[in-house]
Write an enzyme that holds these catalytic residues in place. Structure first.
Site, short mmCIF file in Angstrom:
data_model
loop_
_atom_site.label_atom_id
_atom_site.label_comp_id
_atom_site.label_asym_id
_atom_site.label_seq_id
_atom_site.Cartn_x
_atom_site.Cartn_y
_atom_site.Cartn_z
CE LYS A 133 -7.60 -3.36 54.42
NZ LYS A 133 -7.51 -2.15 55.26
CG ASP A 151 -4.57 -4.60 59.54
OD1 ASP A 151 -3.37 -4.88 59.73
OD2 ASP A 151 -5.45 -4.81 60.39
#
Length: 224
Positions: A133, A151
């Site tokens: 991420k 997220d």
């Protein structure tokens, strides 16, 4: 940056034409979306994103304001040292482990990358404290790569709307990359995170103010 919950919604899949219209409307509302973390260069962006894990962007920005006036390179971060870094970021959750990671990644950037932030995901995820991420955020914002960093906000919006339902962040990421038209991919991450943060909120989505409410598959839409 908040962590996805792992919850997936059982919901009907959005059609290709609807996804096109979804992003057309988000683009019309905000043609050039920006991330909300403050930074001065790819290195400070990387540091900010590492610090944002399980923390708010607002909280990170408050802590890094003075830090980034003093530090802008891996060498300067090492000169500051772990103890000095902790003094700047002590208001951020998990600051002890984050300080260790930032110092360690600074050392690795100097040792293996000439002090520069690498542009590819494989090299980025080898840095301490950097996962997929974080790597995707840095690649997108710093280097203009059409990556999707999933997220909790992207995970929620993707599942609620029926755009790219999935049980894990990587599943949602891969579906989004396939389903979002290429012309929207560069900014898709920002549009979705901002939409999830300010409109499609976790506890009570603001459906009356949502510009894509009619395209969304979410059954429990709010009316007020």
């Amino acid at each position: 940056m908040a962590r996805p919950t792992g919850r997936a919604y059982k919901i009907r899949l959005m059609k290709k034409a609807e996804i096109e219209e979804f992003f057309t409307r988000l683009e019309a509302r905000d043609p050039s979306p920006k991330g909300e973390l403050n930074y001065t260069n790819p290195f400070t962006l990387l540091v900010a994103v590492v610090l944002s894990a399980q923390a708010t962007d607002i909280g990170v920005n408050k802590a890094t304001g003075a830090l980034f006036r003093e530090v802008s390179t891996p060498a300067e971060m090492l000169a500051l040292g772990e103890a000095g870094l902790k003094q700047h970021i002590r208001t951020i959750g998990l600051f002890n482990s984050k300080a260790k990671n930032v110092i360690a990644l600074s050392e690795l950037l100097i040792a293996e990358h000439g002090g520069e932030v690498p542009t590819d995901r494989d090299a980025l995820v080898k840095l301490p404290g950097v996962g997929r991420k974080t790597a995707n955020v840095v690649m997108n914002i710093a280097f203009g790569a059409p990556t999707i960093a999933v997220d909790t906000h992207l995970f929620r919006v993707s599942n609620r709307t029926g755009m790219a339902p999935g049980k894990t962040p990587i599943e949602v990421e891969r579906k989004l990359e396939k389903r979002i038209p290429k012309k929207f991919l560069l900014h898709a991450h920002h549009w979705l995170i901002l939409h999830g943060r300010y409109v499609c909120k976790a506890r009570k989505p603001d459906c009356p103010a949502c510009v894509v409410s009619d395209l969304c598959r979410y059954k429990a839409k709010t009316t007020v």
